[in-house]
Design a protein around this motif. Structure first.
Motif, PDB file in Angstrom:
ATOM      1  N   ALA A   1     -17.521   2.574  15.225  1.00 47.13           N
ATOM      2  CA  ALA A   1     -17.351   3.885  14.596  1.00 47.13           C
ATOM      3  C   ALA A   1     -16.022   3.979  13.859  1.00 47.13           C
ATOM      4  O   ALA A   1     -15.926   4.610  12.808  1.00 47.13           O
ATOM      5  CB  ALA A   1     -17.453   4.984  15.649  1.00 47.13           C
ATOM      6  N   ALA A   2     -14.974   3.355  14.428  1.00 43.84           N
ATOM      7  CA  ALA A   2     -13.641   3.388  13.806  1.00 43.84           C
ATOM      8  C   ALA A   2     -13.096   1.970  13.736  1.00 43.84           C
ATOM      9  O   ALA A   2     -13.108   1.243  14.734  1.00 43.84           O
ATOM     10  CB  ALA A   2     -12.702   4.276  14.612  1.00 43.84           C
ATOM     11  N   PRO A   3     -12.605   1.548  12.585  1.00 40.11           N
ATOM     12  CA  PRO A   3     -12.050   0.203  12.466  1.00 40.11           C
ATOM     13  C   PRO A   3     -10.672   0.107  13.117  1.00 40.11           C
ATOM     14  O   PRO A   3     -10.023   1.125  13.392  1.00 40.11           O
ATOM     15  CB  PRO A   3     -11.936   0.005  10.953  1.00 40.11           C
ATOM     16  N   ILE A   4     -10.236  -1.113  13.360  1.00 37.02           N
ATOM     17  CA  ILE A   4      -8.854  -1.359  13.784  1.00 37.02           C
ATOM     18  C   ILE A   4      -7.989  -1.357  12.527  1.00 37.02           C
ATOM     19  O   ILE A   4      -8.272  -2.087  11.579  1.00 37.02           O
ATOM     20  CB  ILE A   4      -8.739  -2.705  14.521  1.00 37.02           C
ATOM     21  N   VAL A   5      -6.959  -0.550  12.521  1.00 39.49           N
ATOM     22  CA  VAL A   5      -6.020  -0.500  11.399  1.00 39.49           C
ATOM     23  C   VAL A   5      -4.628  -0.757  11.955  1.00 39.49           C
ATOM     24  O   VAL A   5      -4.099   0.042  12.726  1.00 39.49           O
ATOM     25  CB  VAL A   5      -6.054   0.864  10.668  1.00 39.49           C
ATOM     26  N   ILE A   6      -4.040  -1.871  11.584  1.00 35.72           N
ATOM     27  CA  ILE A   6      -2.724  -2.246  12.098  1.00 35.72           C
ATOM     28  C   ILE A   6      -1.861  -2.691  10.924  1.00 35.72           C
ATOM     29  O   ILE A   6      -2.332  -3.364  10.007  1.00 35.72           O
ATOM     30  CB  ILE A   6      -2.839  -3.353  13.170  1.00 35.72           C
ATOM     31  N   GLU A   7      -0.592  -2.288  10.938  1.00 34.89           N
ATOM     32  CA  GLU A   7       0.286  -2.643   9.828  1.00 34.89           C
ATOM     33  C   GLU A   7       1.722  -2.790  10.308  1.00 34.89           C
ATOM     34  O   GLU A   7       2.094  -2.350  11.390  1.00 34.89           O
ATOM     35  CB  GLU A   7       0.206  -1.597   8.711  1.00 34.89           C
ATOM     36  N   ARG A   8       2.506  -3.439   9.471  1.00 33.96           N
ATOM     37  CA  ARG A   8       3.946  -3.532   9.721  1.00 33.96           C
ATOM     38  C   ARG A   8       4.677  -3.431   8.392  1.00 33.96           C
ATOM     39  O   ARG A   8       4.192  -3.918   7.367  1.00 33.96           O
ATOM     40  CB  ARG A   8       4.321  -4.830  10.438  1.00 33.96           C
ATOM     41  N   THR A   9       5.832  -2.820   8.427  1.00 38.46           N
ATOM     42  CA  THR A   9       6.716  -2.809   7.266  1.00 38.46           C
ATOM     43  C   THR A   9       7.624  -4.027   7.347  1.00 38.46           C
ATOM     44  O   THR A   9       7.751  -4.654   8.395  1.00 38.46           O
ATOM     45  CB  THR A   9       7.554  -1.526   7.231  1.00 38.46           C
ATOM     46  N   THR A  10       8.254  -4.377   6.234  1.00 37.21           N
ATOM     47  CA  THR A  10       8.990  -5.643   6.193  1.00 37.21           C
ATOM     48  C   THR A  10      10.453  -5.516   5.785  1.00 37.21           C
ATOM     49  O   THR A  10      11.191  -6.483   5.844  1.00 37.21           O
ATOM     50  CB  THR A  10       8.320  -6.618   5.198  1.00 37.21           C
ATOM     51  N   GLY A  11      10.864  -4.319   5.372  1.00 34.04           N
ATOM     52  CA  GLY A  11      12.227  -4.175   4.865  1.00 34.04           C
ATOM     53  C   GLY A  11      13.298  -4.520   5.885  1.00 34.04           C
ATOM     54  O   GLY A  11      14.400  -4.925   5.531  1.00 34.04           O
TER      55      GLY A  11
ATOM     56  N   LEU B   1       8.665  -3.851  19.509  1.00 39.33           N
ATOM     57  CA  LEU B   1       9.513  -3.195  20.492  1.00 39.33           C
ATOM     58  C   LEU B   1      10.943  -2.971  19.999  1.00 39.33           C
ATOM     59  O   LEU B   1      11.539  -1.916  20.276  1.00 39.33           O
ATOM     60  CB  LEU B   1       9.541  -4.021  21.786  1.00 39.33           C
ATOM     61  N   MET B   2      11.496  -3.942  19.279  1.00 38.17           N
ATOM     62  CA  MET B   2      12.888  -3.811  18.849  1.00 38.17           C
ATOM     63  C   MET B   2      13.041  -3.110  17.508  1.00 38.17           C
ATOM     64  O   MET B   2      13.877  -2.205  17.352  1.00 38.17           O
ATOM     65  CB  MET B   2      13.546  -5.202  18.797  1.00 38.17           C
ATOM     66  N   LEU B   3      12.264  -3.523  16.509  1.00 36.77           N
ATOM     67  CA  LEU B   3      12.440  -2.987  15.158  1.00 36.77           C
ATOM     68  C   LEU B   3      11.513  -1.810  14.847  1.00 36.77           C
ATOM     69  O   LEU B   3      11.716  -1.113  13.849  1.00 36.77           O
ATOM     70  CB  LEU B   3      12.214  -4.108  14.125  1.00 36.77           C
ATOM     71  N   HIS B   4      10.497  -1.616  15.677  1.00 33.12           N
ATOM     72  CA  HIS B   4       9.553  -0.498  15.497  1.00 33.12           C
ATOM     73  C   HIS B   4       8.896  -0.514  14.111  1.00 33.12           C
ATOM     74  O   HIS B   4       8.724   0.530  13.481  1.00 33.12           O
ATOM     75  CB  HIS B   4      10.266   0.843  15.730  1.00 33.12           C
ATOM     76  N   THR B   5       8.533  -1.700  13.648  1.00 31.24           N
ATOM     77  CA  THR B   5       7.895  -1.822  12.335  1.00 31.24           C
ATOM     78  C   THR B   5       6.372  -1.896  12.432  1.00 31.24           C
ATOM     79  O   THR B   5       5.698  -1.913  11.410  1.00 31.24           O
ATOM     80  CB  THR B   5       8.401  -3.082  11.604  1.00 31.24           C
TER      81      THR B   5
END
Length: 267
Positions: free
Chosen positions: A125-135, A58-62
């Motif tokens: 049919a479709a996998p869960i794909v979730i990610e976050r950036t770290t910079g 919510l805050m960093l949108h990563t």
């Protein structure tokens, strides 16, 4: 430093299998009367959710998620699963539980086996794909890590007797290896490695996360462990005699690693 992307791709079956495992782990902990260990696991699961959803998303949108899955519910499961198992594991190691071998085999083997099982038998049919950036936050995490271990170094340098010094290498081993076990399981099972451009990307994520993410909290968790266990038992009862922090460190240092046990834990 280069951007490190923490990415997971997995079948929804992973979640259902992991929920069953969490229920089994909880039942075993309660059977062994590990009440404070359970409380710590639940608390830090909620903390992880507050950080991951509240701050990172919510805050960093990563954070991002694909294929129409709910960010809130997937993160709630991830936070409670990772937070609960991680800190149950850490608390058992800090307390040098009498069944540490059994707990370690149970948790580590599940971290490796769950992604492999769900990858083989999942049918979505479709996998869960979730990610976050770290910079956006790795610098802050590094600062927390340095400050925490600086405090332990200062404590040790001001102690005259070796028995009351914190075993810093012991805490480093727990902080690094717990995260490494989780990251390695995800990598072996194809959950963490999916979508990475090169083996170097996979290796960088494994190393950076293992050195930083759980390890940064070890000095603070150790202090909480000492502050609690100098007055209370694992079964949430008052100790007959409260100890100072220095006395509690001496007592903990004197315990044997495997099968040592001690009365304050209620074993």
């Amino acid at each position: 430093m280069p951007e490190i992307i923490a990415r997971r791709q997995f079948d929804p079956l992973y979640i259902w299998l992991d929920l069953i495992f969490l229920a089994v782990l909880l039942a075993l902990l309660l059977y062994r009367k590990k009440y404070m260990t359970v409380a710590v696991g639940v608390f830090f699961g909620l903390v992880y959710m507050a950080v991951d959803y509240g701050i990172f998303h919510l805050m960093l949108h990563t954070r991002s998620i694909q294929n129409g899955y709910s960010m809130f519910w997937v993160l709630l499961w991830m936070s409670m699963s990772f937070g609960f198992t991680n800190f149950v594991f850490i608390w058992l190691w800090l307390s040098r539980d009498t069944h540490l071998v059994e707990w370690s085999v149970l948790i580590l083997s599940w971290w490796v086996c769950c992604p492999l099982i769900s990858g083989s038998f999942g049918r979505a049919a479709a996998p869960i794909v979730i990610e976050r950036t770290t910079g956006a936050y790795h610098g802050a995490m590094a600062a927390m890590l340095f400050v925490g271990y600086l405090g332990l170094v200062i404590w040790n340098l001001t102690r005259a007797d070796r028995e009351s010094r914190v075993n810093i290498l012991w805490l480093l081993a727990i902080g690094i290896l717990v995260q490494f076990g989780w990251e390695a399981g995800l990598l072996i099972g194809g959950v963490r490695s999916a979508g990475f451009a090169s083996p170097a990307d996979k290796f960088a994520t494994l190393v950076v996360n293992s050195l930083l993410e759980t390890n940064l909290g070890m000095p603070y968790v150790y202090f909480l462990f000492l502050a609690y266990s100098r007055r209370f038992t694992e079964r949430m009862r008052k100790r007959r005699t409260a100890l100072s922090l220095q006395e509690r460190i001496r007592e903990n240092n004197a315990q044997r690693l495997f099968g040592g046990g001690c009365e304050f834990l209620g074993d």
